[in-house]
Every structure is written in C-alpha cells, then in structure tokens.
Design a protein around this motif. Structure first.
Motif, PDB file in Angstrom:
ATOM      1  N   GLY A 251       0.989  -0.887  -0.389  1.00 19.13           N
ATOM      2  CA  GLY A 251       0.089   0.070  -0.191  1.00 19.13           C
ATOM      3  C   GLY A 251       0.458   1.239  -0.225  1.00 19.13           C
ATOM      4  O   GLY A 251       0.780   2.378  -0.492  1.00 19.13           O
ATOM      5  N   PRO A 252       1.463   1.482   1.192  1.00 20.37           N
ATOM      6  CA  PRO A 252       2.657   2.514   1.155  1.00 20.37           C
ATOM      7  C   PRO A 252       3.939   2.764  -0.341  1.00 20.37           C
ATOM      8  O   PRO A 252       3.692   4.081  -0.440  1.00 20.37           O
ATOM      9  N   LEU A 253       3.957   1.356  -0.441  1.00 11.33           N
ATOM     10  CA  LEU A 253       4.426   1.799  -1.749  1.00 11.33           C
ATOM     11  C   LEU A 253       4.430   1.923  -3.362  1.00 11.33           C
ATOM     12  O   LEU A 253       4.675   3.011  -3.922  1.00 11.33           O
ATOM     13  N   ILE A 254       2.819   1.206  -3.438  1.00 13.51           N
ATOM     14  CA  ILE A 254       1.813   2.241  -4.559  1.00 13.51           C
ATOM     15  C   ILE A 254       1.823   3.912  -4.092  1.00 13.51           C
ATOM     16  O   ILE A 254       1.538   4.684  -5.497  1.00 13.51           O
ATOM     17  N   ALA A 255       0.882   3.908  -3.244  1.00 17.41           N
ATOM     18  CA  ALA A 255       0.969   5.473  -2.867  1.00 17.41           C
ATOM     19  C   ALA A 255       1.953   6.477  -3.380  1.00 17.41           C
ATOM     20  O   ALA A 255       1.808   7.132  -3.885  1.00 17.41           O
ATOM     21  N   LYS A 256       3.209   6.200  -2.693  1.00 17.79           N
ATOM     22  CA  LYS A 256       4.039   7.556  -3.215  1.00 17.79           C
ATOM     23  C   LYS A 256       4.738   6.858  -4.441  1.00 17.79           C
ATOM     24  O   LYS A 256       5.401   7.653  -5.024  1.00 17.79           O
ATOM     25  N   LYS A 260       4.087  10.687  -6.497  1.00 14.13           N
ATOM     26  CA  LYS A 260       5.613  10.282  -7.930  1.00 14.13           C
ATOM     27  C   LYS A 260       4.607  11.033  -8.969  1.00 14.13           C
ATOM     28  O   LYS A 260       4.936  12.095 -10.157  1.00 14.13           O
ATOM     29  N   HIS A 261       3.876  10.161  -9.141  1.00 14.42           N
ATOM     30  CA  HIS A 261       3.399   9.762 -10.665  1.00 14.42           C
ATOM     31  C   HIS A 261       2.815  11.896 -10.721  1.00 14.42           C
ATOM     32  O   HIS A 261       2.734  12.219 -12.116  1.00 14.42           O
ATOM     33  N   ALA A 262       1.785  11.618  -9.960  1.00 13.64           N
ATOM     34  CA  ALA A 262       0.948  12.808 -10.100  1.00 13.64           C
ATOM     35  C   ALA A 262       1.829  14.366 -10.126  1.00 13.64           C
ATOM     36  O   ALA A 262       2.039  15.379 -10.983  1.00 13.64           O
ATOM     37  N   VAL A 264       5.413  14.636 -11.297  1.00 15.46           N
ATOM     38  CA  VAL A 264       5.967  13.916 -12.133  1.00 15.46           C
ATOM     39  C   VAL A 264       5.064  14.980 -13.630  1.00 15.46           C
ATOM     40  O   VAL A 264       5.727  15.934 -14.914  1.00 15.46           O
ATOM     41  N   ASN A 265       3.982  14.028 -14.042  1.00  9.60           N
ATOM     42  CA  ASN A 265       3.833  14.275 -14.774  1.00  9.60           C
ATOM     43  C   ASN A 265       2.399  15.147 -15.199  1.00  9.60           C
ATOM     44  O   ASN A 265       2.194  15.535 -15.485  1.00  9.60           O
ATOM     45  N   HIS A 266       1.621  15.595 -13.878  1.00 12.09           N
ATOM     46  CA  HIS A 266       0.849  16.469 -13.914  1.00 12.09           C
ATOM     47  C   HIS A 266       1.031  17.794 -13.321  1.00 12.09           C
ATOM     48  O   HIS A 266      -0.192  18.493 -12.984  1.00 12.09           O
ATOM     49  N   LYS A 267       2.156  17.887 -12.883  1.00  5.82           N
ATOM     50  CA  LYS A 267       2.745  19.044 -11.344  1.00  5.82           C
ATOM     51  C   LYS A 267       1.580  19.292 -10.274  1.00  5.82           C
ATOM     52  O   LYS A 267       1.463  20.375  -9.657  1.00  5.82           O
ATOM     53  N   LYS A 268       1.248  18.233  -9.834  1.00  2.70           N
ATOM     54  CA  LYS A 268      -0.002  18.240  -8.465  1.00  2.70           C
ATOM     55  C   LYS A 268       0.813  17.628  -7.435  1.00  2.70           C
ATOM     56  O   LYS A 268       0.844  16.007  -7.909  1.00  2.70           O
ATOM     57  N   SER A 269       0.719  17.783  -6.384  1.00  2.00           N
ATOM     58  CA  SER A 269       0.830  17.234  -5.280  1.00  2.00           C
ATOM     59  C   SER A 269      -0.224  16.513  -4.299  1.00  2.00           C
ATOM     60  O   SER A 269      -1.340  17.238  -4.368  1.00  2.00           O
ATOM     61  N   ILE A 270      -0.519  15.054  -4.533  1.00  2.00           N
ATOM     62  CA  ILE A 270      -1.410  13.980  -4.235  1.00  2.00           C
ATOM     63  C   ILE A 270      -0.773  13.439  -2.447  1.00  2.00           C
ATOM     64  O   ILE A 270      -1.564  12.894  -2.184  1.00  2.00           O
ATOM     65  N   ASP A 271       0.053  14.610  -2.181  1.00  2.00           N
ATOM     66  CA  ASP A 271       0.277  13.679  -0.643  1.00  2.00           C
ATOM     67  C   ASP A 271      -0.476  14.623   0.249  1.00  2.00           C
ATOM     68  O   ASP A 271       0.706  15.239   1.617  1.00  2.00           O
ATOM     69  N   LEU A 272      -1.462  14.781   0.477  1.00  2.00           N
ATOM     70  CA  LEU A 272      -2.170  15.231   1.365  1.00  2.00           C
ATOM     71  C   LEU A 272      -3.164  14.229   1.502  1.00  2.00           C
ATOM     72  O   LEU A 272      -4.214  13.388   0.987  1.00  2.00           O
ATOM     73  N   ASP A 273      -3.709  14.536   2.900  1.00  2.00           N
ATOM     74  CA  ASP A 273      -4.820  14.032   3.438  1.00  2.00           C
ATOM     75  C   ASP A 273      -6.724  14.136   2.259  1.00  2.00           C
ATOM     76  O   ASP A 273      -6.333  16.356   1.919  1.00  2.00           O
ATOM     77  N   ALA A 274      -7.170  13.291   1.894  1.00  2.00           N
ATOM     78  CA  ALA A 274      -8.134  14.060   1.132  1.00  2.00           C
ATOM     79  C   ALA A 274      -9.100  14.926   1.673  1.00  2.00           C
ATOM     80  O   ALA A 274      -9.453  15.792   0.703  1.00  2.00           O
ATOM     81  N   ARG A 275      -9.179  14.718   3.359  1.00  3.29           N
ATOM     82  CA  ARG A 275      -9.836  16.046   3.641  1.00  3.29           C
ATOM     83  C   ARG A 275      -9.232  17.722   2.968  1.00  3.29           C
ATOM     84  O   ARG A 275      -9.763  18.767   3.105  1.00  3.29           O
ATOM     85  N   VAL A 276      -8.044  17.593   3.152  1.00  7.84           N
ATOM     86  CA  VAL A 276      -7.684  18.737   2.738  1.00  7.84           C
ATOM     87  C   VAL A 276      -7.925  19.378   1.786  1.00  7.84           C
ATOM     88  O   VAL A 276      -8.347  20.458   0.989  1.00  7.84           O
ATOM     89  N   ILE A 277      -7.338  18.204   0.369  1.00  2.00           N
ATOM     90  CA  ILE A 277      -7.553  18.703  -0.711  1.00  2.00           C
ATOM     91  C   ILE A 277      -8.824  18.718  -1.382  1.00  2.00           C
ATOM     92  O   ILE A 277      -8.799  19.786  -2.263  1.00  2.00           O
ATOM     93  N   GLU A 278     -10.012  18.148  -0.403  1.00  2.00           N
ATOM     94  CA  GLU A 278     -10.846  18.515  -0.911  1.00  2.00           C
ATOM     95  C   GLU A 278     -11.705  19.776  -0.829  1.00  2.00           C
ATOM     96  O   GLU A 278     -12.971  20.115  -0.725  1.00  2.00           O
TER      97      GLU A 278
END
Length: 351
Positions: A251-256, A260-262, A264-278
């Motif tokens: 799980g943690p490896l897939i999440a990382k 990283k994909h987001a 590098v490719n989309h210039k967006k950080s998703i390394d945040l709690d979903a409640r914060v992002i939304e």
C-alpha cells in the motif's frame, strides 16, 4: 460533531497507513476467498475449520490489542487513578508538558496531567506494561483459538468416523481402513496453525498497525515452526510472505508511486489527506496566493515547543493548523465515544 460520510473521508480513512480499517478490509476479502475455496475444493468440515481459522484469527488480530488495552485502562490505570489517555511522550520535553497543562481544555484534564507528571516513573511503567501485556495476551488468545479449533476438528472427524463406520462407510473390499491412518494427517498437524485436509519500540507502542505486526510475527513464526514437512513450510512461507507484503508494504509503496507520478506528469501534489485536498478554504488559499503567508507564519515557529503552542492555542488562526486539525494530525478533544470537537485540541496527546 460526527464526521460526515463523504468521498474525502472514505479516501482519507482508506489511505491512512496507521489505521486498522484498511487492513481489516483487505483481510476480510482474503478470509472470504480462502473460506469459499475450502468449501468448494474440500468438504463441509474443511470449510468450517477454515472459517474458524480465518475469521477467528481476524477477530483476535484486529480486536485483541484494542480490547486488552481498553481493559487495562479501566483496571490498571483506574486503580492508580491515572488518566490512560495521556501520551507518555509529553514528559520528554518539559516545555511541551508545561504548555499541555497551560492549555488543557478542561480543569479535570489539567489535574490529570499534573498527577501523571508527579508520578512519571509509575505512569511510564504502566504504559510499557500495557503495551507488552496487550500484545502478549492477543498472541495467547490466538494460540487458544488454535487449540480450540484443533480439538473441535478432531472431535468432528472422530464423530464422522464413528457414524460412517456404523454405515460401513469405511469398508474397502473386506478390509476396514484403520482409524489411526485416517486420522494421521490431523495428528501430524496438531500444532500447526491450520488443519490442511488437502495437503524502534516507540513506533510499535504508539502505531496500532506496527503494534499489530508483532502479533503477526508471532503467528507467522508459529505457522512456520510447526510445519509438518519442507513442502508444508514452503506453502506457509509463500502464504505468510504474500500476506506481509500486501498487508503492510504494498500500500505505501503504491501510494508513493502514484504521488510521484502525479507530481512529475501533472505537476500536482496528492501527498495530502483527502479531506485537505477537497477543502474549499485550502483551494482558495492557493488561488489567491494566501497559502504562502500562512506557511511563512507557521514556519516562524522554530522549536517543537513553539509549534506545539501554536497548534494548541485556541487563539491561533492559521490555515495550516486548521488543515492539520481536520486531517487528525492534531488530535481533537473527544466529547463522546463517536464525537470530536471541531475547535478544542486535546493537549494530552502528542503529534
């Protein structure tokens, strides 16, 4: 206020590597699959044995440590009149301990912190004892379940054998199959974890998932050490190795990798709690650029004590702290079993 069940709260819970809920969901799916396979490939008795093994172990695995800790809180800590909700790590920094008392949300909590501070040695000993005892008792409960399951299965086999013998079900030509040979496989596997009919101390103390890894280590060791033969050992090694890989590490490896994909490719950080992002305030802070000011204010706190005071002070008005509260980085005061305050920090906790 009870958290509303939204997509962001669901994603937040499932993406929390310190929560037992994602482990429970994965293990339920695993147990259902293994139990169904046993009923299909084997017989009713094998399926029943697998059901007891999988779901009984799951109940102990997920609920054992929390249940025993709760009992120890209500007996051991209550006997010494100490608040078990106080995090022993508060005592590592005298400045933070002082702030915890100063900003305590209630007079009762303040007095409880003062009492624990006066009896630090006892409180630390009880906290360590709770960790060791709850983990050991959970492991012993697993061994108790295993013994019960073996005895139950053996008795069922004996019962079936006697009933079938009366009907001449075990006649092979003119020669009866001896009971001892029919039952040999079960005796060989008596100490195994299942009957096979077809062949950093602190991190562990305060992280429920890592605490659970100790119990899993005991279970895995028991299964491997009581393997009947090399083939049985390899089967357990593959099964247990796969379990550990997917439960704790994949799980943690897939999440990382996705983060990283987001990035590098989309210039967006998703390394945040979903409640914060939304969160709309968080989104607007990026749009109007005020997030930079909020970050600078937060970064002006240099020491751990400064950050702690900034976080627990009810007068603090900072988006970073607000988001930390919403994503449970900063623990909020429980007002009941299922409710937490939106504004009051529980100073008994450390983060």
């Amino acid at each position: 206020m009870i958290s509303k069940l939204t997509a962001s709260t669901i994603y937040s819970t499932l993406g929390n590597n310190s929560s037992l809920i994602p482990l429970g969901i994965k293990d339920v799916a695993n147990s259902c699959g293994l139990t169904a396979a046993s009923y299909i490939a084997g017989d009713k008795l094998e399926g029943k044995d697998r059901f007891i093994d999988e779901f009984g172990t799951q109940a102990i695995w997920l609920g054992g440590i929390p249940a025993y800790k709760y009992l120890l809180d209500k007996t051991l800590f209550k006997h010494f009149k100490l608040d078990s909700e106080i995090d022993v790590r508060l005592f590592k920094d005298k400045k933070i301990l002082t702030l915890a008392k100063q900003f305590a949300p209630t007079e009762e909590i303040k007095q409880n912190i003062l009492t624990a501070a006066r009896k630090q040695k006892l409180f630390k000993s009880l906290t360590m004892a709770k960790f060791i005892a709850s983990t050991a008792l959970t492991a012993l409960s697993y061994f108790g379940l295993t013994k019960f399951r073996h005895n139950y299965t053996e008795n069922q086999i004996k019962k079936d054998y006697i009933e079938n013998k009366k009907k001449n079900a075990y006649q092979f030509g003119s020669r009866e199959v001896p009971f001892s040979s029919k039952f040999a496989a079960v005796h060989k596997n008596k100490n195994a974890s299942q009957v096979s009919f077809s062949g950093g101390i602190q991190d562990f103390m305060f992280n429920p998932v890592k605490n659970l890894m100790i119990v899993d280590g005991v279970i895995t060791s028991e299964r491997l050490s009581h393997s009947r033969n090399p083939q049985d050992f390899m089967g357990y090694a593959i099964k247990e190795g796969s379990f550990w890989a997917f439960m704790y590490f994949a799980g943690p490896l897939i999440a990382k990798a996705l983060e990283k994909h987001a990035e590098v490719n989309h210039k967006k950080s998703i390394d945040l709690d979903a409640r914060v992002i939304e969160n709309e305030d968080f989104k607007n802070a990026f749009k109007d650029g005020s997030i930079k000011t909020q970050l600078e204010i937060f970064k002006s706190n240099k020491t751990n004590a400064d950050i702690y005071k900034f976080a627990v002070n009810p007068k603090t008005d900072n988006l970073i702290i607000e988001m930390a509260k919403k994503s449970d980085v900063i623990p909020m005061l429980k007002t009941s079993l299922f409710k937490k305050s939106d504004t009051i920090v529980d100073t008994r906790k450390i983060y």
